[in-house]
Design a protein around this motif. Structure first.
Motif, PDB file in Angstrom:
ATOM      1  N   ILE A 106      -0.396   8.286   5.396  1.00 27.33           N
ATOM      2  CA  ILE A 106      -0.616   9.067   3.928  1.00 27.33           C
ATOM      3  C   ILE A 106      -1.793   9.576   3.711  1.00 27.33           C
ATOM      4  N   PHE A 107      -1.796  10.871   3.511  1.00 30.84           N
ATOM      5  CA  PHE A 107      -2.917  11.627   3.280  1.00 30.84           C
ATOM      6  C   PHE A 107      -3.167  11.983   1.816  1.00 30.84           C
ATOM      7  N   PHE A 108      -4.408  11.944   1.494  1.00 32.09           N
ATOM      8  CA  PHE A 108      -4.775  12.473   0.219  1.00 32.09           C
ATOM      9  C   PHE A 108      -6.302  13.090   0.133  1.00 32.09           C
ATOM     10  N   THR A 109      -6.718  13.565  -0.869  1.00 29.64           N
ATOM     11  CA  THR A 109      -7.948  14.299  -1.197  1.00 29.64           C
ATOM     12  C   THR A 109      -8.664  13.620  -2.316  1.00 29.64           C
ATOM     13  N   ASP A 110     -10.045  13.828  -2.565  1.00 27.06           N
ATOM     14  CA  ASP A 110     -10.704  13.126  -3.755  1.00 27.06           C
ATOM     15  C   ASP A 110     -10.068  11.904  -4.302  1.00 27.06           C
ATOM     16  N   PRO A 111     -10.140  10.913  -3.725  1.00 27.28           N
ATOM     17  CA  PRO A 111      -9.353   9.700  -4.196  1.00 27.28           C
ATOM     18  C   PRO A 111      -9.448   9.296  -5.647  1.00 27.28           C
ATOM     19  N   LYS A 112     -10.846   9.617  -6.072  1.00 26.19           N
ATOM     20  CA  LYS A 112     -11.153   9.259  -7.393  1.00 26.19           C
ATOM     21  C   LYS A 112     -10.511  10.096  -8.532  1.00 26.19           C
ATOM     22  N   GLU A 113     -10.173  11.288  -8.257  1.00 27.79           N
ATOM     23  CA  GLU A 113      -9.847  12.556  -9.258  1.00 27.79           C
ATOM     24  C   GLU A 113      -8.388  12.784  -8.812  1.00 27.79           C
ATOM     25  N   ARG A 114      -7.726  12.626  -8.062  1.00 25.07           N
ATOM     26  CA  ARG A 114      -6.490  13.169  -7.595  1.00 25.07           C
ATOM     27  C   ARG A 114      -5.422  12.174  -7.630  1.00 25.07           C
ATOM     28  N   LYS A 115      -4.150  12.663  -7.736  1.00 24.77           N
ATOM     29  CA  LYS A 115      -3.185  11.456  -7.650  1.00 24.77           C
ATOM     30  C   LYS A 115      -1.902  12.048  -6.357  1.00 24.77           C
ATOM     31  N   GLU A 116      -2.052  13.192  -6.010  1.00 19.40           N
ATOM     32  CA  GLU A 116      -1.034  13.614  -4.937  1.00 19.40           C
ATOM     33  C   GLU A 116      -1.332  12.968  -3.572  1.00 19.40           C
ATOM     34  N   THR A 117      -0.493  12.734  -2.838  1.00 22.81           N
ATOM     35  CA  THR A 117      -0.227  12.200  -1.535  1.00 22.81           C
ATOM     36  C   THR A 117       0.599  13.075  -0.688  1.00 22.81           C
ATOM     37  N   LEU A 118       0.502  13.099   0.762  1.00 20.93           N
ATOM     38  CA  LEU A 118       1.103  13.739   1.677  1.00 20.93           C
ATOM     39  C   LEU A 118       1.584  12.481   2.568  1.00 20.93           C
ATOM     40  N   ILE A 162       0.783  -1.237  -0.044  1.00 20.11           N
ATOM     41  CA  ILE A 162      -0.234  -0.134  -0.004  1.00 20.11           C
ATOM     42  C   ILE A 162       0.561   1.382  -0.032  1.00 20.11           C
ATOM     43  N   ALA A 163       1.874   1.412   0.890  1.00 18.61           N
ATOM     44  CA  ALA A 163       2.890   2.391   0.794  1.00 18.61           C
ATOM     45  C   ALA A 163       3.142   2.718  -0.355  1.00 18.61           C
ATOM     46  N   ARG A 164       4.116   1.565  -1.058  1.00 14.42           N
ATOM     47  CA  ARG A 164       4.590   1.821  -2.392  1.00 14.42           C
ATOM     48  C   ARG A 164       3.575   2.165  -3.421  1.00 14.42           C
ATOM     49  N   TYR A 165       2.187   1.798  -3.504  1.00  8.52           N
ATOM     50  CA  TYR A 165       1.638   2.324  -4.590  1.00  8.52           C
ATOM     51  C   TYR A 165       0.862   3.717  -4.175  1.00  8.52           C
ATOM     52  N   LEU A 166       1.088   4.197  -2.989  1.00 13.64           N
ATOM     53  CA  LEU A 166       0.678   5.672  -2.518  1.00 13.64           C
ATOM     54  C   LEU A 166       1.646   6.489  -2.624  1.00 13.64           C
ATOM     55  N   GLY A 177      12.926  15.245   5.711  1.00 10.78           N
ATOM     56  CA  GLY A 177      11.832  14.399   5.201  1.00 10.78           C
ATOM     57  C   GLY A 177      10.726  14.115   5.576  1.00 10.78           C
ATOM     58  N   TRP A 178      10.579  14.386   6.992  1.00  8.41           N
ATOM     59  CA  TRP A 178       9.592  13.526   8.048  1.00  8.41           C
ATOM     60  C   TRP A 178       8.068  14.102   7.515  1.00  8.41           C
ATOM     61  N   VAL A 179       7.839  15.075   6.622  1.00  8.81           N
ATOM     62  CA  VAL A 179       6.613  15.154   5.909  1.00  8.81           C
ATOM     63  C   VAL A 179       7.061  15.732   4.386  1.00  8.81           C
ATOM     64  N   LYS A 180       6.338  15.050   3.611  1.00  7.72           N
ATOM     65  CA  LYS A 180       6.783  15.215   2.230  1.00  7.72           C
ATOM     66  C   LYS A 180       5.737  14.838   1.225  1.00  7.72           C
ATOM     67  N   THR A 181       5.910  15.380   0.113  1.00  7.93           N
ATOM     68  CA  THR A 181       4.671  15.341  -0.821  1.00  7.93           C
ATOM     69  C   THR A 181       5.166  14.224  -1.817  1.00  7.93           C
ATOM     70  N   SER A 182       4.001  13.538  -2.323  1.00  5.11           N
ATOM     71  CA  SER A 182       4.380  12.467  -3.441  1.00  5.11           C
ATOM     72  C   SER A 182       3.276  12.129  -4.313  1.00  5.11           C
ATOM     73  N   ALA A 183       3.216  11.230  -4.952  1.00  4.55           N
ATOM     74  CA  ALA A 183       1.976  10.989  -6.012  1.00  4.55           C
ATOM     75  C   ALA A 183       2.035   9.665  -6.330  1.00  4.55           C
ATOM     76  N   VAL A 184       0.691   9.212  -6.598  1.00  5.95           N
ATOM     77  CA  VAL A 184       0.901   7.739  -7.319  1.00  5.95           C
ATOM     78  C   VAL A 184       1.230   7.499  -8.752  1.00  5.95           C
ATOM     79  N   ALA A 185       1.246   6.278  -9.178  1.00  6.19           N
ATOM     80  CA  ALA A 185       1.888   6.431 -10.511  1.00  6.19           C
ATOM     81  C   ALA A 185       0.492   6.179 -11.195  1.00  6.19           C
ATOM     82  N   ALA A 186      -0.501   5.987 -10.901  1.00  8.44           N
ATOM     83  CA  ALA A 186      -1.925   5.894 -11.665  1.00  8.44           C
ATOM     84  C   ALA A 186      -2.439   7.170 -11.805  1.00  8.44           C
ATOM     85  N   THR A 187      -3.544   7.352 -12.423  1.00  6.34           N
ATOM     86  CA  THR A 187      -4.100   8.547 -12.617  1.00  6.34           C
ATOM     87  C   THR A 187      -4.942   9.056 -11.235  1.00  6.34           C
TER      88      THR A 187
END
Length: 210
Positions: free
Chosen positions: A106-118, A91-95, A187-197
């Protein structure tokens, strides 16, 4: 609000249908997955805290923040035949996180539309690895309050994670209770993104893979 999930399919269902099914038409400003294992140190303490105080934790996270917990409190692994602790790392890797980020939220918003994670690494928040229940309670209350306060302002889904990151850095970095352990943290708090849409797409892909 917190929701236990027994496996990856449960997480997929939660993101696809579970919010409206369980909570009516309510949606959440911020979604997250709390990732830890049942091993030792901080991972073990998070597991123990969630099991012992789940009803309180569920209410504490509030109406604006949905926390998915990758276990069902009160059940042993033998009673959860579908649950695989190693799924936490997948789950961690895919997020967008690494295995070495765990334990983390791992935080995110609007999971069906957005790919960014925190990604918030918890070992830097709790460097001793053995936080007391009061410390964990204060931590989760602090994050929930940040999110609740953010929801009182006019924020779009695209802004929420960047604002939350700034709030986390300021509130924890400046608070004497937490700041000392974060002085040398990187890097204790950082932004990332999933590889999917989208986040939902990433979880759906992982479910198919496994």
């Amino acid at each position: 609000m917190s929701q236990p999930i027994g496996n990856l399919s449960d997480l997929q269902d939660l993101l696809e249908n579970g919010v409206s099914y369980m909570y009516g038409d309510n949606t959440f400003a911020v979604y997250s997955v709390l990732l830890y294992t049942r091993t030792e140190g901080l991972n073990r303490r998070l597991h123990e805290y969630v099991w012992k105080h789940f009803d309180q934790f569920r209410k504490q996270t509030g109406p604006n923040w949905l926390v998915a917990i990758v276990e069902i409190p009160g059940r042993t692994p033998e009673e959860e035949p579908k649950f695989k602790p190693e799924s936490v790392y997948e789950i961690a890797r895919y997020l967008g996180a690494g295995a070495d980020d765990i334990p983390a939220i791992i935080f995110f918003t609007d999971p069906k539309e957005r790919k960014e994670t925190l990604i918030l690494q918890l070992r830097d928040i709790f460097p001793s690895g053995e936080p007391k229940d009061d410390d964990l309670e204060q931590f989760f209350a602090k994050v929930a309050t940040m999110i609740d306060n953010m929801c009182k302002t006019d924020r779009t889904n695209g802004e929420m994670l960047s604002v939350l990151r700034k709030q986390i850095e300021e509130k924890f970095g400046e608070d004497p209770q937490w700041a000392k352990g974060l002085e040398s943290a990187m890097g204790w708090v950082k932004t990332s993104a999933v590889a999917a849409t989208s986040v939902f797409g990433a979880i759906a892909a992982l479910v198919k893979l496994l």
